[in-house]
Design a protein around this motif. Structure first.
Motif, PDB file in Angstrom:
ATOM      1  N   TYR A 196      43.737  14.555 102.429  1.00 56.18           N
ATOM      2  CA  TYR A 196      42.774  15.463 101.829  1.00 56.18           C
ATOM      3  C   TYR A 196      43.544  16.611 101.179  1.00 56.18           C
ATOM      4  CZ  TYR A 196      39.715  13.003 105.094  1.00 56.18           C
ATOM      5  OH  TYR A 196      39.045  12.034 105.788  1.00 56.18           O
ATOM      6  N   TYR A 232      35.173  17.280 100.054  1.00 56.87           N
ATOM      7  CA  TYR A 232      34.913  17.523 101.471  1.00 56.87           C
ATOM      8  C   TYR A 232      34.980  19.011 101.762  1.00 56.87           C
ATOM      9  CZ  TYR A 232      35.632  12.566 102.444  1.00 56.87           C
ATOM     10  OH  TYR A 232      35.518  11.200 102.467  1.00 56.87           O
ATOM     11  N   GLU A 279      39.520  13.953  98.752  1.00 53.48           N
ATOM     12  CA  GLU A 279      40.247  12.716  99.031  1.00 53.48           C
ATOM     13  C   GLU A 279      40.135  11.870  97.783  1.00 53.48           C
ATOM     14  OE1 GLU A 279      40.402   9.084 102.254  1.00 53.48           O
ATOM     15  OE2 GLU A 279      38.482  10.058 101.866  1.00 53.48           O
TER      16      GLU A 279
END
Length: 110
Positions: free
Chosen positions: A86, A58, A107
């Motif tokens: 995360y 991410y 994640e």
């Protein structure tokens, strides 16, 4: 382009303490809450200790904070969004204006 900071994430720092048996126990200390934009990358499968796990990278964008401030994310910390976590792998300024930071995070779920 201005990011859409529409998710409130909790920034956490790992704290280790001796466990009295020669090892340590780890816990997470809350440093604060930051509004963020979360952009997912492409997921992949990778080998875990006993089974395959899925890993999704991410890009998490937050408002910038001065270097050394508790509110500035650093590698090794994590963001929490409810029951999702995360892990922050790297942090960089988003552009020359230095108003936003981009955190490369992952994640990982079994």
């Amino acid at each position: 382009m201005i990011p859409r900071l529409n998710r409130a994430l909790v920034l956490e720092h790992r704290v280790e303490a001796p466990d009295g048996a020669g090892g340590y126990s780890a816990s997470w200390e809350i440093l604060g809450s930051l509004w963020a934009e979360i952009t997912p990358g492409r997921g992949r499968a990778k080998a875990g200790v006993t089974t395959a796990v899925s890993a999704v990278p991410y890009q998490i964008t937050v408002r910038a904070a001065p270097v050394g401030a508790r509110s500035r994310p650093v590698a090794g910390q994590r963001f929490r969004d409810g029951e999702r976590f995360y892990r922050i792998d790297a942090v960089a300024e988003r552009d020359a204006s230095r108003r936003y930071l981009v955190c490369s995070a992952e994640e990982v779920t079994a």
